[in-house]
Design an enzyme around this catalytic site. Structure first.
Site, mmCIF file in Angstrom:
data_model
loop_
_atom_site.group_PDB
_atom_site.id
_atom_site.type_symbol
_atom_site.label_atom_id
_atom_site.label_comp_id
_atom_site.label_asym_id
_atom_site.label_seq_id
_atom_site.Cartn_x
_atom_site.Cartn_y
_atom_site.Cartn_z
ATOM 1 C CG HIS B 37 -1.897 -1.039 1.392
ATOM 2 N ND1 HIS B 37 -1.906 -2.110 2.156
ATOM 3 C CD2 HIS B 37 -3.011 -1.291 0.543
ATOM 4 C CE1 HIS B 37 -2.845 -3.069 2.281
ATOM 5 N NE2 HIS B 37 -3.674 -2.498 1.041
ATOM 6 C CE LYS B 149 -1.928 -9.744 -2.730
ATOM 7 N NZ LYS B 149 -3.367 -10.192 -2.144
ATOM 8 C CD GLN B 153 -8.939 -4.361 -6.635
ATOM 9 O OE1 GLN B 153 -9.991 -4.866 -5.720
ATOM 10 N NE2 GLN B 153 -7.831 -3.794 -6.232
ATOM 11 N NE ARG B 187 -8.742 -11.887 2.451
ATOM 12 C CZ ARG B 187 -9.705 -11.187 1.410
ATOM 13 N NH1 ARG B 187 -8.814 -10.461 0.388
ATOM 14 N NH2 ARG B 187 -10.642 -10.373 1.359
#
Lengths: 308, 308
Positions: B37, B149, B153, B187
């Site tokens: 991020h 990653k 999306q 995660r």
């Protein structure tokens, strides 16, 4: 007034207006402009110094077999009318630039789009929601003006704007009618003279429902039956006549009673032409139906309408 | 750095930046920030002086039974990390303000969202497309930065932006990996020490596919089989291992041959944790897998990552 066909040029024109400090007002249309559209443009001008009108017969809101191909296309006349009405830019794109090859994203409205016209025109409001989202993205308007003649469309767009957190004020404008009460519609040009005369029964039916509502009638089934009795005289193909909650558009069952306000909405064929109309009982004034023969539009801007 | 929880206040902060002439860069996240991020934020800073980071665990992109409830929520730490990374505003809204009561509009991506994770997480990309459309509408960014990653999306959002004519440049940033090659993911914190050790097999499998591809292997079935053979050692629940066209995401049949570039994408459970990873063969460099034990992230910003 500028005429733009390229989306990026249209975007730039609106961007420049905003950069210069102007609020942008948007009036999306499918063209074949009539006085109803000019009223929308006039309303937008009151609210924003820079008014963008779009003219796009949007293929995704027509189902197969509907009138996409024959929908009236009158760009030259529309362009002159927009200019006279004070639009700043008219955007009239090709289908291939609004839906480039490979495009596939769609905006799905929810329950608001399901009843009434949504039940009879599969995919219609998905097409509307998708193209309006695109037009909003291009124009970046502060305010967008729609007609209440397409009441469900207005509600779907209000819902869309709230749900997607779009920074747009959505304004709905009362239906403009001919002197005999028929709602102005680009599709009225499809009507034969005899069908046009028959179509004048529609505002009579709405006015009767308004009178009954004012006299205290609230049972949905009774209101619908009164309207149906009149419209059965002019159409053997009524898509729907429904009483619904005016915001959620939930259709009331025959035994249910309307509240202070209730949407009465209908769609039917007159000859081969599909017409829609509506009234928010308890809110809208009933259509004036004094003159039984079609004449010039009754609203104050009728002189302008005739010029178009 | 400002912290905003109210959508309209967040919109105003971005509007003020734009009014002051600043380009707005957007980095949408679900929080639990890691070095991946921070790399996105760093990239956004290179492209826009005003960087908005959003932190929202978006319920509509989780299917029932997925980890929405237990997804890590670490606002205080995330806020400090955003500030240190140079974000201008952090937007961390409540679910009820992003999805107010009665909301129902959804943005449907098309075929790009169907294969791979789309086939295993019903509604996932519809949720992603919907929330990203909302975040774009609030922030009005010139540029938005996403990690590769989540390759599918990224492609869904590129498609969305093109299709809805949104004025946003979408930038994809290479996956940041631990020193043993495992892709950083919020995660990963779910993994037990033993599962974490097992998970290091994933980049080995990708590296093997990359070597085979470089050596000329193009048959999809063979590439998949090599990866599957390695991953079967660590998982008895492989959602998919697929070779797909890198833009359309059309999955190649086993007998088909990849072109110059091919997406190799996978999703599997390690223990109870669902992990995804991918490589664009012929484009991305293979993960470095030199260090077999998990350690600090290998990219240059690892010091920052450890601080988070």
């Amino acid at each position: 007034m500028e005429l733009r066909t390229d989306p990026e040029e249209f975007r730039r024109a609106c961007e420049e207006a905003r950069a210069g400090g102007a609020r942008v007002g948007l009036v999306p249309t499918m063209g074949a402009l009539h006085e109803g559209h000019l009223t929308l443009i006039g309303e937008a001008r009151k609210r924003a110094p820079f008014v963008a009108v779009t003219l796009f017969v949007n293929p995704t809101q027509f189902a197969p077999g509907e009138d996409f191909a024959r929908y009236p296309r009158t760009l030259e006349r529309d362009s002159a009318a927009c200019e006279a009405a004070g639009a700043s830019v008219l955007f009239a794109p090709e289908v291939s630039t609004m839906y480039p090859p490979g495009e596939e994203t769609r905006v799905h409205p929810g329950a608001t789009a399901a009843p009434l016209c949504g039940a009879h025109r599969p995919g219609h409001f998905e097409g509307v929601a998708t193209v309006v989202t695109k037009l909003f993205a291009l124009a970046g308007p502060c305010v967008a003006v729609f007609g209440r003649k397409d009441y469900q469309q207005l509600m779907v767009i209000r819902r869309l704007v709230r749900d997607l957190l779009l920074p747009v004020e959505v304004v709905g404008i009362p239906t403009v009618r001919e002197s005999d009460g028929l709602a102005l519609s680009s599709r009225n040009t499809y009507l034969s003279p005899e069908d046009r005369r028959r179509a004048a029964e529609i505002p009579h039916a709405l006015a009767e429902a308004a009178r009954a509502f004012e006299a205290g009638e609230r049972r949905a089934g009774t209101l619908v039956a009164r309207v149906r009795a009149r419209l059965a005289r002019i159409s053997d193909r009524i898509d729907y006549i429904d009483v619904a909650e005016p915001e959620s558009l939930r259709v009331l069952g025959a035994e249910e009673h309307a509240g202070e306000r209730a949407l009465l909405a209908l769609a039917l064929r007159v000859g081969t032409t599909r017409l829609i109309d509506n009234l928010v009982l308890g809110e809208d004034s009933a259509p004036r139906v004094g003159d039984a023969s079609p004449g010039p539009a009754s609203a104050s801007a009728s002189a302008e309408a005739r010029r178009v």
